[in-house]
Scaffold this motif. Structure first.
Motif, PDB file in Angstrom:
ATOM      1  N   LEU A   1      10.341 -13.081   2.227  1.00 17.34           N
ATOM      2  CA  LEU A   1       9.136 -12.623   2.933  1.00 17.34           C
ATOM      3  C   LEU A   1       7.913 -12.568   2.018  1.00 17.34           C
ATOM      4  N   SER A   2       8.117 -12.771   0.716  1.00 15.29           N
ATOM      5  CA  SER A   2       7.036 -12.748  -0.291  1.00 15.29           C
ATOM      6  C   SER A   2       6.248 -11.435  -0.289  1.00 15.29           C
ATOM      7  N   PRO A   3       6.920 -10.301  -0.390  1.00 16.58           N
ATOM      8  CA  PRO A   3       6.184  -9.027  -0.373  1.00 16.58           C
ATOM      9  C   PRO A   3       5.309  -8.853  -1.610  1.00 16.58           C
ATOM     10  N   LYS A   4       4.123  -8.320  -1.403  1.00 14.55           N
ATOM     11  CA  LYS A   4       3.251  -7.989  -2.525  1.00 14.55           C
ATOM     12  C   LYS A   4       3.789  -6.774  -3.268  1.00 14.55           C
ATOM     13  N   LEU A   5       4.524  -5.920  -2.539  1.00 13.79           N
ATOM     14  CA  LEU A   5       5.104  -4.721  -3.143  1.00 13.79           C
ATOM     15  C   LEU A   5       6.341  -4.300  -2.370  1.00 13.79           C
ATOM     16  N   MET A   6       7.350  -3.857  -3.092  1.00 10.28           N
ATOM     17  CA  MET A   6       8.514  -3.224  -2.475  1.00 10.28           C
ATOM     18  C   MET A   6       8.847  -1.982  -3.296  1.00 10.28           C
ATOM     19  N   VAL A   7       8.909  -0.832  -2.649  1.00  4.14           N
ATOM     20  CA  VAL A   7       9.192   0.421  -3.350  1.00  4.14           C
ATOM     21  C   VAL A   7      10.527   0.964  -2.857  1.00  4.14           C
ATOM     22  N   ILE A   8      11.400   1.270  -3.805  1.00  2.20           N
ATOM     23  CA  ILE A   8      12.772   1.679  -3.479  1.00  2.20           C
ATOM     24  C   ILE A   8      13.059   3.045  -4.088  1.00  2.20           C
ATOM     25  N   THR A   9      13.535   3.969  -3.255  1.00  7.03           N
ATOM     26  CA  THR A   9      14.017   5.266  -3.726  1.00  7.03           C
ATOM     27  C   THR A   9      15.519   5.314  -3.513  1.00  7.03           C
ATOM     28  N   GLU A  10      16.250   5.700  -4.552  1.00  2.30           N
ATOM     29  CA  GLU A  10      17.711   5.796  -4.452  1.00  2.30           C
ATOM     30  C   GLU A  10      18.212   7.006  -5.232  1.00  2.30           C
ATOM     31  N   GLN A  11      19.400   7.469  -4.855  1.00  2.63           N
ATOM     32  CA  GLN A  11      20.051   8.530  -5.623  1.00  2.63           C
ATOM     33  C   GLN A  11      20.367   7.998  -7.022  1.00  2.63           C
ATOM     34  N   GLU A  12      20.081   8.778  -8.043  1.00  2.42           N
ATOM     35  CA  GLU A  12      20.361   8.370  -9.413  1.00  2.42           C
ATOM     36  C   GLU A  12      21.749   8.882  -9.803  1.00  2.42           C
ATOM     37  N   ALA A  13      22.754   8.174  -9.307  1.00  2.00           N
ATOM     38  CA  ALA A  13      24.143   8.599  -9.510  1.00  2.00           C
ATOM     39  C   ALA A  13      25.054   7.394  -9.414  1.00  2.00           C
ATOM     40  N   ASN A  14      26.247   7.516  -9.953  1.00  2.00           N
ATOM     41  CA  ASN A  14      27.237   6.447  -9.849  1.00  2.00           C
ATOM     42  C   ASN A  14      28.391   6.924  -8.977  1.00  2.00           C
ATOM     43  N   HIS A  15      28.211   6.797  -7.664  1.00  2.00           N
ATOM     44  CA  HIS A  15      29.256   7.194  -6.719  1.00  2.00           C
ATOM     45  C   HIS A  15      29.939   5.983  -6.099  1.00  2.00           C
ATOM     46  N   ASN A  16      29.872   4.863  -6.809  1.00  2.00           N
ATOM     47  CA  ASN A  16      30.478   3.634  -6.304  1.00  2.00           C
ATOM     48  C   ASN A  16      31.567   3.138  -7.243  1.00  2.00           C
ATOM     49  N   GLY A  17      32.205   4.078  -7.946  1.00  2.00           N
ATOM     50  CA  GLY A  17      33.279   3.702  -8.857  1.00  2.00           C
ATOM     51  C   GLY A  17      34.500   3.185  -8.120  1.00  2.00           C
ATOM     52  N   ASP A  18      35.299   2.411  -8.834  1.00  2.00           N
ATOM     53  CA  ASP A  18      36.485   1.815  -8.216  1.00  2.00           C
ATOM     54  C   ASP A  18      37.562   2.849  -7.911  1.00  2.00           C
TER      55      ASP A  18
END
Length: 466
Positions: free
Chosen positions: A321-338
């Motif tokens: 889509l060629s965005p001029k800006l994309m802003v991402i907020t996410e939890q700062e954690a590692n809850h995707n461990g195996d």
């Protein structure tokens, strides 16, 4: 350690010699348990939870049940921080155990009701009680205002559109631009039409108040089913994409699939090397002891990031889509461990800090706090611990992995400004939020409770490759 019958017999530092706990069926724990000070009880609960989790992970249901019985003597959804955490972690562990008995599990959950109105109400309570969403909105809006300076047509795609406060603030800010406001379009995405209808009505009202040309487009869809290429993006408009606590859900996939090599990872790796004009050897040689030199099975290996085909294709479509800006907020954690144990240990540390935030600002007796803890935070904990495969949506990952993943998808990092950081700090002061910090990390901002990072905000732009 445990006694021969599986009941806990543990040593807690600071409590003297080891205390043998009673075997199942003999009665309640010794009276001293109820007389523990808060700090001692918290330590006791942490060790009990880890021990119980070990039994759940190994499938020792009878032994896990014994440990759950002991924990229940100390845990309380209305107690101090550690007691409340223990209550929700034991509920999650028990839920995972029950899933081993599908008939019983379905019978116990067959009459549960879910209300979108209640869901939105709980999220707004979280917005009111904690500063995290407010900070995310302030930082995101400032980045949008700076990126869209001088633009006459601005289009924002909101990947989870439910809270009008963010865009009301942006409308007011754009209205104050020296060159005047742009023509503003917001495309809101949500799986429930009534939520989007309420958003549209509120934002149209605000835009009319300031006489700003405005249009709201509603897209009724779950994020995982969104057809990005069909979004109504027009030639000549400056595009911004906003994602607040959403992208991690796209990492949910069949766990068997994640163990197989994904061609998407190789494709993205070729793209980012082409952008940077580096060979694979040169790229890895940039930092031979860092994440780039790890094996394909490593959590920070470029090849491991292709494990979710949904995430890869979604980011590629956004890049298109060629965005001029994309802003991402996410939890700062590692809850995707195996492994389950990895996720539990990480989640204990993360949610202890989050519950501590609430403890510092809201009364323990507050019904609003209890609702947020049970229906929002407690459900996140349950999903992390109890679910697997495509059902496990709360796959939070740390900023370092998002940076690598987005760069592999062709995005270039945009440094969040000093002014945005200062605005966020001012908001904390204005609302009287003590104990929170805004820290810079590789051009991104991390929202911390004291020294513990809890949420990250990063900004990105479309980067063309030849």
């Amino acid at each position: 350690m445990a006694q021969e019958d599986g009941s806990p017999a543990m040593y807690f530092p600071g409590l003297g010699s080891p205390y043998p706990w009673l075997s199942p069926g003999i009665g309640s724990p010794y009276p001293w348990l109820r007389e523990l000070k808060s700090e001692e009880r918290g330590l006791c609960l942490i060790q009990l939870l880890q021990g119980c989790a070990h039994h759940v992970a190994s499938g020792s249901i009878e032994q896990a049940n014994v440990w759950l019985e002991q924990i229940s003597q100390l845990a309380s959804a209305g107690g101090d921080t550690m007691q409340r955490i223990a209550a929700y972690f034991t509920e999650a562990l028990a839920d995972r155990m029950l899933k081993g008995l599908p008939g019983l599990y379905k019978a116990l959950n067959s009459t549960k009701l879910s209300s979108i109105a209640e869901e939105i109400h709980i999220k707004r309570l979280f917005f009111d009680l904690c500063p995290f969403l407010k900070l995310s909105y302030v930082i995101t809006n400032q980045a949008i205002v700076e990126a869209m300076e001088g633009e006459k047509m601005v289009h924002i795609i909101d990947l989870h559109s439910f809270e009008p406060a963010q865009w009301i603030n942006l409308i007011q800010t754009l209205n104050a631009r020296p060159e005047g406001p742009p023509h503003l379009r917001i495309t809101g995405i949500h799986e429930h039409k009534e939520v989007l209808d309420q958003m549209a009505a509120r934002l149209i009202e605000e835009a009319e108040k300031h006489d700003i040309p405005f249009q709201f487009n509603s897209i009724v869809s779950k994020l995982e089913n969104l057809d990005v290429e069909s979004l109504p993006v027009k030639t000549g408009e400056a595009l911004a994409v906003c994602s607040v606590l959403q992208l991690h859900s796209l990492l949910a996939t069949d766990d068997d699939v994640t163990r197989r090599k994904s061609p998407l990872a190789t494709k993205n790796l070729q793209k980012v090397m082409h952008i940077n004009k580096l060979t694979l050897g040169e790229w890895l040689a940039k930092d031979p002891i860092s994440a780039y030199s790890l094996s394909p099975d490593s959590s920070l290996s470029p090849l491991s990031l292709g494990a979710s085909p949904k995430m890869g294709s979604f980011l590629t479509a956004l890049w298109g889509l060629s965005p001029k800006l994309m802003v991402i907020t996410e939890q700062e954690a590692n809850h995707n461990g195996d492994t389950l144990m990895d996720r539990i240990i990480e989640a204990l540390h993360y949610y202890a800090a989050l519950f501590d935030c609430l403890e510092s600002t809201v009364s323990r007796a507050s019904m609003e706090r209890q609702k947020v803890e049970k229906m929002l935070i407690g459900e996140e904990i349950k999903n992390i611990i109890s679910c697997e495969g495509t059902d496990r949506k709360e796959r939070h990952e740390k900023l370092e992995k998002w940076i690598l993943r987005l760069e592999l998808s062709g995005f270039g990092r945009v440094q969040l400004s000093y002014h945005g950081r200062m605005q966020a700090k001012k908001m904390l002061r204005d609302y009287g939020y003590d104990g929170y910090e805004i820290k810079e990390d590789n051009g991104c901002l991390v929202i911390c409770w004291h020294d513990r990072p809890l949420f990250s905000v990063s900004a990105w732009r479309f980067r063309r490759y030849e």
